[in-house]
Design a protein around this motif. Structure first.
Motif, PDB file in Angstrom:
ATOM      1  N   PRO A  14       0.848  -1.203   0.000  1.00  0.00           N
ATOM      2  CA  PRO A  14       0.000   0.000   0.000  1.00  0.00           C
ATOM      3  C   PRO A  14       0.881   1.249   0.000  1.00  0.00           C
ATOM      4  CG  PRO A  14       0.062  -0.994   2.172  1.00  0.00           C
ATOM      5  CD  PRO A  14       0.792  -1.931   1.256  1.00  0.00           C
ATOM      6  N   PRO A  16       2.482   4.729   1.179  1.00  0.00           N
ATOM      7  CA  PRO A  16       2.729   5.210   2.540  1.00  0.00           C
ATOM      8  C   PRO A  16       1.724   6.288   2.936  1.00  0.00           C
ATOM      9  CG  PRO A  16       4.356   6.097   1.036  1.00  0.00           C
ATOM     10  CD  PRO A  16       3.515   5.121   0.247  1.00  0.00           C
ATOM     11  N   GLN A  17       1.497   6.411   4.216  1.00  0.00           N
ATOM     12  CA  GLN A  17       0.631   7.469   4.731  1.00  0.00           C
ATOM     13  C   GLN A  17       1.278   8.819   4.444  1.00  0.00           C
ATOM     14  OE1 GLN A  17      -2.402   7.072   6.203  1.00  0.00           O
ATOM     15  NE2 GLN A  17      -2.202   4.918   5.691  1.00  0.00           N
ATOM     16  N   ALA A  18       0.480   9.828   4.169  1.00  0.00           N
ATOM     17  CA  ALA A  18       0.992  11.152   3.832  1.00  0.00           C
ATOM     18  C   ALA A  18       1.885  11.703   4.935  1.00  0.00           C
ATOM     19  CB  ALA A  18      -0.163  12.111   3.558  1.00  0.00           C
ATOM     20  N   GLU A  19       1.508  11.513   6.186  1.00  0.00           N
ATOM     21  CA  GLU A  19       2.334  12.055   7.272  1.00  0.00           C
ATOM     22  C   GLU A  19       3.684  11.350   7.347  1.00  0.00           C
ATOM     23  OE1 GLU A  19       0.855   9.774  11.271  1.00  0.00           O
ATOM     24  OE2 GLU A  19      -0.378  11.398  10.523  1.00  0.00           O
ATOM     25  N   ASP A  20       3.748  10.060   6.980  1.00  0.00           N
ATOM     26  CA  ASP A  20       5.025   9.351   6.945  1.00  0.00           C
ATOM     27  C   ASP A  20       5.941   9.938   5.880  1.00  0.00           C
ATOM     28  OD1 ASP A  20       4.102   7.673   8.945  1.00  0.00           O
ATOM     29  OD2 ASP A  20       3.558   6.054   7.561  1.00  0.00           O
ATOM     30  N   GLN A  49       0.528  16.000  -3.325  1.00  0.00           N
ATOM     31  CA  GLN A  49      -0.621  15.315  -2.737  1.00  0.00           C
ATOM     32  C   GLN A  49      -1.939  15.839  -3.292  1.00  0.00           C
ATOM     33  OE1 GLN A  49       0.019  15.849   1.456  1.00  0.00           O
ATOM     34  NE2 GLN A  49       1.427  14.121   1.584  1.00  0.00           N
ATOM     35  N   THR A  91       4.051  14.829  15.530  1.00  0.00           N
ATOM     36  CA  THR A  91       3.911  13.465  15.020  1.00  0.00           C
ATOM     37  C   THR A  91       5.152  12.615  15.235  1.00  0.00           C
ATOM     38  OG1 THR A  91       4.636  14.195  12.821  1.00  0.00           O
ATOM     39  CG2 THR A  91       2.247  14.088  13.223  1.00  0.00           C
TER      40      THR A  91
END
Length: 93
Positions: A14, A16-20, A49, A91
């Motif tokens: 999948p 990666p998460q945007a914050e990662d 994004q 974060t």
């Protein structure tokens, strides 16, 4: 057993998460490219994004961001620096 692996379908991970992505990119920027303003990085990532299915639109948005930065618009990005800094501190572990 190696034949099984060679004939199997590739595994798709999948995205990666945007914050990662923001955290990893900021860590790299701060170590390798500290002269690049944090706000510039944040604006570029936002443009990426915001246009996930339209490369041409993403490139145009990034070109505008970089042009603004190079023409002295970096002062206008100072508020982004502080917002990104607060978000990153919130974060990170």
């Amino acid at each position: 057993m190696s034949d099984d692996l060679a004939n199997s379908e590739p595994v798709t991970l999948p995205p990666p998460q945007a914050e990662d992505v923001v955290i990893a990119t900021e860590q790299l920027r701060s170590v390798e490219f500290p002269e690049v303003p944090q706000g510039l990085l944040a604006a570029v990532l936002d443009a990426e994004q915001g246009n996930p299915d339209n490369r041409a639109a993403a490139v145009r948005a990034i070109e505008r961001i970089v042009d603004e930065h190079l023409s002295g618009g970096a002062a206008n990005m100072e508020h982004v620096d502080s917002v990104v800094d607060v978000n990153l501190r919130g974060t990170q572990s």
